[in-house]
Design a protein around this motif. Structure first.
Motif, PDB file in Angstrom:
ATOM      1  N   CYS A  10       0.867  -1.181   0.000  1.00  0.00           N
ATOM      2  CA  CYS A  10       0.000   0.000   0.000  1.00  0.00           C
ATOM      3  C   CYS A  10       0.907   1.235   0.000  1.00  0.00           C
ATOM      4  O   CYS A  10       1.787   1.360   0.847  1.00  0.00           O
ATOM      5  CB  CYS A  10      -0.889   0.000   1.234  1.00  0.00           C
ATOM      6  N   CYS A  68      -6.380   1.017  -3.542  1.00  0.00           N
ATOM      7  CA  CYS A  68      -6.112   0.146  -2.395  1.00  0.00           C
ATOM      8  C   CYS A  68      -7.243   0.306  -1.385  1.00  0.00           C
ATOM      9  O   CYS A  68      -7.620   1.428  -1.045  1.00  0.00           O
ATOM     10  CB  CYS A  68      -4.771   0.508  -1.762  1.00  0.00           C
ATOM     11  N   CYS A 114      -7.192  -1.131   1.740  1.00  0.00           N
ATOM     12  CA  CYS A 114      -6.690  -1.639   3.020  1.00  0.00           C
ATOM     13  C   CYS A 114      -7.295  -0.850   4.175  1.00  0.00           C
ATOM     14  O   CYS A 114      -7.956   0.168   3.981  1.00  0.00           O
ATOM     15  CB  CYS A 114      -5.160  -1.567   3.057  1.00  0.00           C
ATOM     16  N   CYS A 153      -6.165   2.908   4.224  1.00  0.00           N
ATOM     17  CA  CYS A 153      -6.792   3.744   3.193  1.00  0.00           C
ATOM     18  C   CYS A 153      -8.265   3.970   3.526  1.00  0.00           C
ATOM     19  O   CYS A 153      -8.777   5.087   3.405  1.00  0.00           O
ATOM     20  CB  CYS A 153      -6.642   3.098   1.817  1.00  0.00           C
TER      21      CYS A 153
HETATM   22 ZN   LIG Z   1      -3.929   1.112   1.383  1.00  0.00          ZN
END
Ligand SMILES: [Zn+2]
Length: 729
Positions: free
Chosen positions: A160, A197, A199, A202
């Motif tokens: 990331c 992304c 994740c 994020c």
């Molecule tokens: Zn991320």
């Protein structure tokens, strides 16, 4: 004829114009002197080590090659995905082949002895299983919530870019490299992530910043996508600042150098990048698929729009850059040469890049050496201080982001590439301008602005264009230019309706078949200069998509009118149902002090698709007519040439790059096709005296005729390129 004014004269005029302008609310941009550390090097060398190079590659061979090519700066593999020095940062993976050696340190010491400027290269985009195990949250996540494996090497993980892997781990790596080796900067490759992304970092950070969930739609008018486009850039610029700070704490002169940037389709705002960066590199290594041979030069223009007179390198690889990624391959000599030379002609400082210190094919070595040696011998004529082009094509990232969206290549870039090709064919030297950088000072050097479907423009930007025309500037615009605001919301009418002399009539024909343009004669019995070269034609083909427009009451005698579509099958039915209309297909007018030509259809995009000679003439004539002055350089003779014109401290140059080739639109070139003689006329800057004229490729001094502020000469032949250098007193 009056000589060409210098840029200083333009700036003076512009400053007065700026003082008089009422709509410009921005402070004038401060003139930024280039950082001497990064302005000094003219030729760059990049050696990207592969993991098993340590112990098997020949260090001295590379140092000798750097010296032979007169490379004065190097970019060398340091860390990230693989460390090539004895790092102490936990989880920073060391090359399994380096044992207790320091390959990066050896290269740095060698290059430093040669007096080279040195950038350490990092690449943070991939990580290994131990990183995953220790910090699973550092790994990029797809829309379905799965951690993302590396596409080329599935045992690796994609990282990331916007979370702690880059902000914390890579900051430590960066700090360690600069502290330990005192390099001049860190160049980071693939630092900006590998797409969206999802994740935990994020998701949380985006929510905190915007109150929204990460977008699942590509539609730029989706509120979450719209917010993401901005947030994503902010986050990367924050990372840029974090790394730059860490670098400067370790070496106050050193800088972070992002491998990012480009034209309308690029992610990061080029104005902000130009403000932050001391140097940038256009990373378009070679052609792939259908790429014209001028594409490297285009990148030079796009980067310069953001960077001004700060240095810009042009990265070229020597290998085949197709989707199948033959990274150890070698291109044909003409292909490597032309790509590099067109970049140089457009102001890029050459940077060759080679992956793997062990060479599997050495044919490229003398090719690069010849280009670099020529460059070194003629360096004083290549250290440009300013371009002297009088035409500027505007490009617009906001139009690509918010109007083009997922179709930006067709809806935005194809208009630009079409007009670009037309200007190349017309041999008109031109620059590119970023739409957020249209302050009077920046536009002052230019006589004509070309807006190829620059659909998304703010009121302020429309005001800047209006002021430009009021000051005597010419404008050529196409299709939906200014029909949307800066965030891609449709307006009721064009923002530039007053300049066009036309209003949007709320309709569009999106896919016209078999439609034509009628070439009209004016009230004086003459045809408009826009139709030059089409004297014997009564009608020519139309485009594909046209906006419905209504002319202002004052608009009479349009040079082009619509012949509407009629059946194209069955053949018995192929005859025009309407012979003539009074519907304008171009608007030409004098507005304020300047001239405006507006095409309410997709002439530039269709030129890219169909390459109609007639459309090419219209695109060329529109620029020449709007300029209303002689070109700074005219070149006549057969063939296709990229023509650029530059000022240096005590000289000016005209680059002529021979693009004439059956492989012009798709590489690789097999051979050069030498051009026969070309007649060149160059306008000399006012107040300058011509001391000498030289040909930097053929060598020698051509016979020169000087008349009326112009230097005229014949270039006898051009194999790959020629540079006319004029020493000025
Ligand atoms: Zn991320």
């Amino acid at each position: 004829m009056a000589g060409m004014a210098t840029r200083r004269d333009f700036l003076k005029t512009a400053a007065m114009a700026a003082a008089a302008a009422t709509t410009s609310d921005a402070a004038p941009p401060a003139a930024v002197a280039p950082d001497p550390l990064f302005d000094r090097p003219m030729r760059w060398a990049q050696l990207t080590l592969v993991e098993n190079d340590p112990g098997s590659y020949d260090l001295q061979f590379w140092l000798d090659y750097f010296q032979r090519t007169h490379s004065d700066a190097a970019t060398l593999s340091a860390g990230g995905c693989v460390a090539y020095y004895p790092t102490k940062v936990p989880l920073h993976y060391r090359s399994q082949w380096m044992k207790d050696t320091d390959p990066f340190g050896d290269l740095v010491r060698g290059c430093r002895k040669l007096g080279m400027t040195i950038l350490a290269r990092t690449d943070p985009h991939a990580a290994r299983q131990d990183v995953y195990d220790a910090h699973p949250d550092w790994i990029a996540v797809d829309a379905q919530g799965n951690k993302r494996r590396h596409g080329s090497m599935p045992e690796l993980w994609l990282t990331c870019a916007l979370g702690p892997y880059n902000f914390e781990f890579m900051t430590e790596v960066t700090r360690e490299i600069v502290t330990r080796y005192q390099v001049d900067g860190v160049f980071s490759n693939r630092w900006a992530g590998s797409g969206m992304c999802y994740c935990e970092h994020c998701t949380r950070n985006f929510k905190a910043a915007t109150g929204l969930d990460l977008p699942r739609s590509n539609d730029p008018q989706n509120p979450s996508r719209k917010a993401y486009i901005e947030w994503h850039q902010q986050r990367l610029f924050e990372l840029w600042d974090v790394w730059d700070k860490a670098i400067r704490e370790a070496n106050p002169k050193a800088r972070f150098v992002a491998n990012s940037g480009g034209g309308a389709l690029s992610e990061l705002n080029m104005r902000t990048m130009g403000e932050k960066a001391s140097i940038l590199f256009a990373d378009r290594q070679a052609r792939s698929g259908l790429t014209p041979s001028w594409a490297n030069g285009k990148n030079g223009k796009e980067y310069r729009a953001g960077m001004g007179n700060k240095p810009i390198g042009g990265i070229f690889s020597v290998g085949v850059e197709e989707a199948y990624r033959w990274k150890d391959s070698v291109q044909s000599e003409p292909e490597i040469r032309l790509w590099a030379l067109d970049g140089i002609a457009n102001g890029l400082r050459p940077w060759f890049t080679k992956f793997s210190g062990v060479l599997h094919d050495k044919r490229w070595l003398p090719v690069v050496e010849r280009v670099y040696t020529w460059h070194w011998r003629n360096e004083r004529y290549l250290r440009n201080t300013e371009p002297l082009a009088r035409v500027a094509m505007v490009y617009s990232q906001q139009t690509a982001h918010y109007y083009g969206g997922a179709s930006a290549r067709q809806r935005v870039e194809d208009h630009t590439t079409g007009y670009y090709q037309a200007l190349i064919e017309a041999r008109i030297p031109f620059e590119m301008v970023h739409d957020e950088m249209m302050e009077p000072e920046r536009l002052a050097p230019f006589r004509v602005l070309v807006l190829p479907n620059i659909a998304a423009l703010s009121e302020r930007q429309c005001g800047q264009i209006r002021d430009f025309v009021r000051r005597g500037g010419g404008l050529v615009a196409t299709y939906e230019t200014s029909l949307y605001n800066e965030r891609g919301a449709r307006r009721a009418n064009f923002g530039l309706s007053d300049l066009f002399g036309a209003s949007y009539a709320n309709g569009v024909d999106t896919r016209m078949m078999n439609s034509y343009l009628r070439l009209e004669t004016g009230a004086d019995g003459k045809r408009h200069p826009l139709l030059r070269g089409l004297e014997s034609a009564e009608r020519i083909i139309n485009g594909v998509s046209r906006l419905h427009t209504t002319p202002d009451a004052a608009y009479k005698n349009p040079p082009l009118t619509l012949i509407p579509s009629y059946p194209d099958l069955p053949m018995e039915e192929v005859f025009p149902r309407v012979e003539k209309t009074d519907i304008p297909e171009v608007y030409v007018r004098e507005a304020g002090g300047g001239r405006v030509a507006y095409f309410p259809w997709d002439i530039d995009r269709v030129f890219w698709e169909v390459l109609s000679v007639d459309h090419g003439k219209l695109l060329r004539n529109a620029v020449d007519w709007a300029a209303n002055e002689p070109r700074p350089v005219s070149v006549s003779g057969p063939g296709v040439l990229d023509v650029t014109v530059w000022r240096q401290k005590d000289s000016m140059t005209v680059h002529l790059v021979n693009l004439t080739n059956p492989m012009m639109m798709k590489g690789p070139l097999r051979e050069f096709i030498p051009l026969p003689a070309q007649e060149v006329a160059v306008r000399v800057p006012a107040g300058s005296k011509v001391r000498a004229v030289k040909l930097l490729v053929a060598g020698g001094s051509p016979r020169v005729r000087e008349t009326g502020g112009e230097v005229r000469l014949t270039v006898p032949s051009i194999v790959d390129h020629e540079v006319v250098a004029i020493d000025l007193g």
